[in-house]
Write an enzyme that holds these catalytic residues in place. Structure first.
Site, PDB file in Angstrom:
ATOM      1  N   ASP A 114       5.737 -30.065 117.945  1.00  0.00           N
ATOM      2  CA  ASP A 114       7.004 -29.342 117.748  1.00  0.00           C
ATOM      3  C   ASP A 114       6.809 -27.824 117.710  1.00  0.00           C
ATOM      4  O   ASP A 114       7.729 -27.059 117.981  1.00  0.00           O
ATOM      5  CB  ASP A 114       7.695 -29.798 116.452  1.00  0.00           C
ATOM      6  CG  ASP A 114       8.521 -31.064 116.665  1.00  0.00           C
ATOM      7  OD1 ASP A 114       8.692 -31.461 117.838  1.00  0.00           O
ATOM      8  OD2 ASP A 114       8.984 -31.635 115.668  1.00  0.00           O
ATOM      9  N   GLU A 146      21.026 -29.006 105.008  1.00  0.00           N
ATOM     10  CA  GLU A 146      20.041 -29.019 103.929  1.00  0.00           C
ATOM     11  C   GLU A 146      20.496 -28.233 102.707  1.00  0.00           C
ATOM     12  O   GLU A 146      20.183 -28.593 101.565  1.00  0.00           O
ATOM     13  CB  GLU A 146      18.696 -28.463 104.425  1.00  0.00           C
ATOM     14  CG  GLU A 146      18.050 -29.291 105.536  1.00  0.00           C
ATOM     15  CD  GLU A 146      18.643 -29.036 106.919  1.00  0.00           C
ATOM     16  OE1 GLU A 146      19.452 -28.093 107.081  1.00  0.00           O
ATOM     17  OE2 GLU A 146      18.297 -29.782 107.859  1.00  0.00           O
TER      18      GLU A 146
END
Lengths: 287, 313
Positions: free
Chosen positions: B117, B58
């Site tokens: 998650d 990223e």
């Protein structure tokens, strides 16, 4: 003049004179600011001279020309070297270098693309410039533009993980319009790079990331010329030029001395450095 | 509240990209190995050459976006909010924010509604991080209609924009004919003079429902404002509400530190001191669970908001 493989010989003397002026301006700027990074600026000086007086397709009268070659100084702290070459190339007045790092000056401590003509990307936080350069190279590929993109990194900077994210991306995307230059002076703030966290072997690492690798001497214009010409012929891979250099090059008491990474000379040291550079400059003029 | 069509803002984002991409060839989409989840995969299908998957990197993606924008492209860089605003914070700050580049960061899976998650992927800090960067526009659209309008506005705005998007499907609330999206302008969804609820994103719909319930059950008239642009904040609308209704309650799927509640409090404490109750994630990490159950547990559904308003009257 031909020096084999169709290479035209560079005007070494001209470039040596430019480098000498860059070095004097580095000392002037850092002395005037009483802060900044002379060591890496001096080790990069010949690379700057070659890029801005030989290699890059740029126009100081039209700094934002769309089809110009791009340069990103990923090791942004060597702004004194970068600003010196930009000034000598005509992007802004050489006198302004004395305002480096002063309050109100456009010559910020690290390159600021918004306010400095000729600066293609703001940088300073290590590891980030190479990603921006990679984006520029990708952009040229996407729109079939012919300009090339160059970026200069420090060898200590290779410790930043983002460098390898960018290298993986550039290799994977076969960005043969990208040239990564490593100023391999072997020193970082805390000491020798191999003692701190060794990035060696630099060449083999980049090779593994699908780069064409050229090892060269950062202070030999024939060698730099050969390297940059070779890079232009490479297809389907980015090129890395690992340029072995001497930190503090040109000012004897700063050479290979880690304490000059980010320190300004006092008045005596300033005079010594300037005298040495002036002597070297007048010797070049006698040639 | 219309329950007819529910769609996640991430999906609206993917669709909006395709619409814009058809007209604007300089629009480039970047992703970091999450194209199926961020829904940039919809764009990839339509315009594969302009979709660049940067892989799981990223920080580099933000730098590549910077380089693309400098050379005339309009990049939309997408990943989860945790990685866009969190992991790549410094790249966004130094390589995009400082040079004020024309990069759009579309961050999906924001807030606890990521669900199963759990805490590592539930970013409740992104608004705070992004609005602290000088010159960064921060948008948190509420539904399909607003998201498409926001993406279009972000494309046409010249400068860095952070767009916060969600995983969970949300109802459409901006289906009135008079709806118009203007960057930096809030939307008055319901009149009322007893107090004002200011909300953003996913929480706007339950806040509006709670306001209706209060009117029906308690005859309390709550003004409801949707702030889709958290920065720059619609100061005029917030100050008017504070002046006319007194009490303010902010509701957001974000930490009460640094988000919409903080932005509203910053403004009011300086210009019109007003009591502000901040409903949001109370300085804690989230946990695994179905999104709807999490929103209930953390008091961000209609029932939780209703109770908080009653408790604060």
């Amino acid at each position: 003049m031909n020096i084999g493989k169709g290479l035209v010989r560079v005007d070494k003397l001209k470039l040596q004179k430019v480098s000498n002026k860059i070095r004097s301006n580095i000392i002037e700027a850092v002395y005037s600011a009483q802060s900044g990074h002379p060591g890496g600026s001096l080790s990069s000086a010949d690379i700057f001279a070659y890029l801005y007086f030989e290699e890059l397709d740029i126009d100081p009268n039209d700094p934002d020309k769309l089809d110009r070659d791009r340069f990103v100084l990923s090791k942004g702290h060597v702004a004194p070297g970068f600003y010196s070459v930009l000034a000598l190339r005509g992007f802004f007045p050489v006198e302004d270098l004395k305002t480096f790092r002063h309050l109100g000056s456009y010559l910020q401590g690290h390159p600021d693309m918004k306010h400095i003509p000729g600066v293609d990307m703001s940088s300073g936080s290590l590891g980030q410039g190479i990603s921006a350069a990679t984006g520029m190279a990708l952009s040229a590929k996407l729109s079939n533009d012919k300009y090339r993109v160059y970026t200069l990194l420090g060898d200590g900077e290779l410790q930043e993980g983002q460098v390898w994210e960018a290298a993986m991306f550039a290799g994977s995307h076969k960005l043969d319009n990208l040239v990564v230059i490593i100023d391999n002076n072997g020193l970082q703030i805390d000491g020798k790079i191999e003692d701190i966290c060794s990035p060696y072997p630099i060449d083999k690492k980049f090779e593994a990331f699908n780069f064409h690798v050229i090892n060269t001497d950062a202070h030999d214009f024939d060698a730099l010329h050969k390297a940059f010409e070779e890079a232009k012929e490479v297809k389907g891979r980015p090129t890395v030029i690992v340029a072995k250099s001497i930190k503090g090059k040109g000012v004897s008491f700063m050479e290979n001395a880690v304490e000059w990474h980010g320190k300004a000379p006092n008045e005596t040291q300033y005079k010594l450095a300037m005298e040495e550079l002036e002597r070297a400059g007048s010797l070049l003029c006698q040639k | 509240m219309s329950e007819i069509k529910k769609i996640a803002t991430r999906e609206s984002y993917g669709n909006a990209l395709v619409e814009l991409g058809e007209t604007y060839s300089d629009l480039i989409v970047l992703d970091a190995d999450l194209a199926a989840a961020t829904k940039t995969g919809i764009f990839k299908k339509a315009y594969p050459a302009r979709h660049i998957d940067c892989g799981i990197a990223e920080c580099n993606m933000m730098g590549v976006a910077a380089g693309l924008s400098i050379t005339g492209k309009v990049p939309f860089a997408s990943t989860f909010a945790m990685f866009a605003a969190g992991r790549a914070y410094e790249q966004v700050r130094n390589s995009i924010g400082y040079p004020h580049l024309n990069v759009k960061i579309a961050a999906t899976h924001a807030g606890i509604s990521v669900g199963e998650d759990g805490a590592t992927h539930q970013c409740n800090e992104d608004i705070g991080l992004m609005r602290s960067i000088p010159g960064m526009v921060v948008i948190n659209p509420v539904d399909d209609i607003e998201t498409k309008a926001a993406i279009k506005a972000a494309y046409h705005y010249n400068g860095p924009v952070y767009i916060r998007l969600g995983r969970l499907v949300t109802p459409i609330i901006n289906n009135s004919k008079s709806y118009h999206f203007t960057l930096g302008k809030g939307v008055l969804l319901r009149e009322g003079n007893d107090l004002t609820v200011i909300s953003t994103g996913l929480c706007v719909a339950p806040a509006l429902a709670a306001a209706k319930e209060l009117a029906e059950k308690k005859n309390i008239q709550v003004r409801v404002i949707n702030i889709h642009t958290i920065k720059p904040l619609d100061e005029e609308l917030v100050l008017k509400a504070a002046a006319e209704t007194g009490k303010i309650i902010t509701v957001e799927e974000h930490s009460v530190i640094g988000g919409l509640g903080s932005a509203v409090s910053d403004l009011l404490s300086e210009k019109l001191p007003t009591q502000v109750l901040k409903i949001g994630i109370q300085d804690c990490f989230g946990e695994s669970g179905p999104a709807v159950d999490l929103l209930h547990k953390y008091g961000l559904d209609q029932e939780g908001i209703y109770k908080a308003i009653i408790g604060n009257l």
